[in-house]
Design a protein around this motif. Sequence first.
Motif, PDB file in Angstrom:
ATOM      1  N   LYS A 233       0.809  -1.212   0.000  1.00 22.15           N
ATOM      2  CA  LYS A 233       0.000   0.000   0.000  1.00 22.15           C
ATOM      3  C   LYS A 233       0.841   1.261   0.000  1.00 22.15           C
ATOM      4  O   LYS A 233       0.483   2.255  -0.622  1.00 22.15           O
ATOM      5  CB  LYS A 233      -0.936  -0.001   1.217  1.00 22.15           C
ATOM      6  N   THR A 263      -4.568   4.371  -9.069  1.00 22.69           N
ATOM      7  CA  THR A 263      -5.396   3.319  -9.654  1.00 22.69           C
ATOM      8  C   THR A 263      -4.498   2.355 -10.414  1.00 22.69           C
ATOM      9  O   THR A 263      -3.630   2.773 -11.180  1.00 22.69           O
ATOM     10  CB  THR A 263      -6.437   3.927 -10.618  1.00 22.69           C
ATOM     11  N   THR A 278      -9.680  -1.601 -14.442  1.00 23.42           N
ATOM     12  CA  THR A 278      -9.105  -1.006 -13.239  1.00 23.42           C
ATOM     13  C   THR A 278      -9.296  -1.998 -12.104  1.00 23.42           C
ATOM     14  O   THR A 278     -10.238  -2.800 -12.105  1.00 23.42           O
ATOM     15  CB  THR A 278      -9.763   0.339 -12.897  1.00 23.42           C
ATOM     16  N   ASP A 280      -9.426  -2.612  -7.863  1.00 22.64           N
ATOM     17  CA  ASP A 280      -9.593  -2.047  -6.533  1.00 22.64           C
ATOM     18  C   ASP A 280      -8.560  -2.680  -5.605  1.00 22.64           C
ATOM     19  O   ASP A 280      -8.667  -3.856  -5.247  1.00 22.64           O
ATOM     20  CB  ASP A 280     -11.011  -2.317  -6.022  1.00 22.64           C
ATOM     21  N   ASP A 282      -7.886  -2.078  -2.498  1.00 18.26           N
ATOM     22  CA  ASP A 282      -8.351  -2.353  -1.131  1.00 18.26           C
ATOM     23  C   ASP A 282      -9.169  -3.641  -1.090  1.00 18.26           C
ATOM     24  O   ASP A 282      -8.963  -4.504  -0.235  1.00 18.26           O
ATOM     25  CB  ASP A 282      -9.173  -1.177  -0.603  1.00 18.26           C
ATOM     26  N   LYS A 283     -10.079  -3.790  -2.038  1.00 20.73           N
ATOM     27  CA  LYS A 283     -10.917  -4.989  -2.079  1.00 20.73           C
ATOM     28  C   LYS A 283     -10.245  -6.148  -2.821  1.00 20.73           C
ATOM     29  O   LYS A 283     -10.724  -7.282  -2.759  1.00 20.73           O
ATOM     30  CB  LYS A 283     -12.257  -4.661  -2.755  1.00 20.73           C
ATOM     31  N   LYS A 284      -9.168  -5.827  -3.543  1.00 22.16           N
ATOM     32  CA  LYS A 284      -8.446  -6.816  -4.345  1.00 22.16           C
ATOM     33  C   LYS A 284      -9.353  -7.487  -5.382  1.00 22.16           C
ATOM     34  O   LYS A 284      -9.368  -8.705  -5.552  1.00 22.16           O
ATOM     35  CB  LYS A 284      -7.781  -7.862  -3.451  1.00 22.16           C
ATOM     36  N   THR A 285     -10.138  -6.643  -6.054  1.00 24.40           N
ATOM     37  CA  THR A 285     -11.057  -7.146  -7.078  1.00 24.40           C
ATOM     38  C   THR A 285     -11.003  -6.258  -8.313  1.00 24.40           C
ATOM     39  O   THR A 285     -10.746  -5.053  -8.237  1.00 24.40           O
ATOM     40  CB  THR A 285     -12.509  -7.170  -6.568  1.00 24.40           C
ATOM     41  N   ASP A 287     -12.809  -4.275 -11.409  1.00 21.45           N
ATOM     42  CA  ASP A 287     -14.096  -3.643 -11.665  1.00 21.45           C
ATOM     43  C   ASP A 287     -14.989  -4.605 -12.453  1.00 21.45           C
ATOM     44  O   ASP A 287     -14.497  -5.441 -13.213  1.00 21.45           O
ATOM     45  CB  ASP A 287     -13.919  -2.350 -12.445  1.00 21.45           C
TER      46      ASP A 287
END
Length: 665
Positions: A233, A263, A278, A280, A282-285, A287
């Motif tokens: 991070k 991003t 793209t 995420d 934080d969520k590790k997913t 879009d």
Amino acid sequence: MNRHLLSMFTAVALLAVHTCAHAADRPPVESFFAHPDVSFVTLSPSGRYVALLNRLSDSKQALVVRETANLEKVTVVARFDSLRLRHIEWINDQRLTLTLKNTQIEFEGNDDQIAVDRDGANLTHLISGHWDHKQETTGSFIKDRVLTADYMFMDVTHDGSDDIIVGKLSWNNIDQQPQAIHPFRLNTRTRVLTDMLTGPQPELVRDWLFDAADQPRVAVTRGKGRCIVYYRKGQQGPWSEISNRDCLQDEIFDPLMFDNRNTLYVRAGYKGRTALFTFDLDKKTLDKEPFVDIDGFDFTGSVEQDLANKKILGVHFVSDAASTAWIDPAMQAIQKKVDALLPGAGNRVTCPRDCREPAAVVVTSKSDRLPPAYYLYTPADGHIIGLGSTHQAIDRKQMGKRDFLHYAARDGLQIPVYVTMPPDKAAGPRPAIVLVHGGPYVRGGSWEWDAEAQFLASRGYVVLQPEFRGSTGFGSAHFRAGWQQWGRTMQDDLADAAAWAVKQGWADPKRIGIMGASYGGYATLMGLARNPDVFRAGVEWAGVSDIKLMFTDVESDASQDALRYDMKTLIGDPLKDPSAFDDVSPLAQATRIRRPLLMAHGAHDRRVPVVHATKMHDAVRKTNANVEYVVYPEEGHGWRREEDSIDFWKRVDAFLDKNLAHAAD
């Protein structure tokens, strides 16, 4: 800077422009395969300066810098003798860094890295392309020392400093290729080297991704058939896994870049192809919907961003041809004006780092019939000025039309194909060439200029370039259809391309040849052995002749990981069924090759060692006297030296003219 490098890299005061005369009907080989007249056109971060490489009248090269506001203000930074420029980047508006290759050293890598001010002053040798184990480095800080050849250039920094990012390579005790790279920050004036990583970190990282602040944030590892991606991070944060997959069997997850808003952009699987997403962090997913998706094509391209103003401008991509989708309205307007000024071509517009109101943009313009030409466009006044073409002797009227089409293979699979027609009209079918790309698990081409195809077309041949099964770029099903199909359905696709061209009325069935390099060389040999009724002559260079040798030759640069995982999946397992490779190895089929054959190889080829060629030549010559064979003593996997490239294509020209163009049987 050492004397050896100085002897090949010397400052000059005058620039001479290289020109060539146009041939009346057949353009000469040199106009296609000589080194570029102009190349490496690159804007400085502010857009106030443009650097480019010019070919001189003595066939050497010079790096020049021009002011974009007044192109007559020219500084010749340096002249290259036996060194050739491989890459150039602006570090800041004052300073550039250059990656140079010594043409007297074959091996890939072993590059020299230098930095120089735009006026030619303060030239600093940063990395030596020569191994010198007396200069082994230890510690985090090194002053006043040239780094050894186990370092390589990775990127420039974007903070206005004089620093670049270099990587220190490491090897195991078996493989010729490095197993990992570790990033350092290097000051190009003081040569101070600073480690960019502290604390625990992933092992055996093959690739690093840096954020907009030039911090390593994504690490990509590859080993034992698995591709793992790690993310942290912040600069000091712990590394966490965001993807762990089988490199071939699972859906692709390929991180491409960070933008200035932190991003992450990723190339990932979508509806049977790859698209740009793209991610995420934080969520590790991913879009739910892709950022860019191209129906019928895998995403291949890059994101254009305004680094200074933290803004995504658009995306460059390739479908059947290269294009750009602009998000930014100002760039949309610039593209529209450029396209109006340069109609009938694909015009790639590139911004400087600060693209809010750019002083200038570089336009790379090319089409099927014109090699890349470079222009400077100034949005303030709408003026466009030519900077030169890579091959200025090429006349568009002497080049042929190039189209992207599909044909059905014998099992019904639709095969994409690029077709380049001769420039003149013909009353009936012509001689044809099936030109096979290397890899083979890559994409072969695009609609834009292809020197090999246009050279052959200028000699009167219809040129077919199939994206046979196994090629990438056209979806996962097309790619997977080629697994373990060397010499089988992949080979059928090539014969089917020839039959399709005959059916279209383009190709004379008694005058079809096959040619290619690397895998294309393999396919040429197999085509002559399996389909002598289809292919009446063949040209192969750097070609595989024995699949088993790919797994056993100690001179090969294939890694143990590739041998144990990737190659077994893609080509086959020599331990499970050794005899299976005999049916699809040209060496085992050598006595079946009775058609005329031209073979060429580099003596220092490590990807496909020259033993492939020597064994094949000896075997074919036992039953076929019509075999020509040349070994280039200074070359590796392909031609790097201008004189060798020109010599080879002159041989091709004469060979095809003798054995195919006018052949009756």
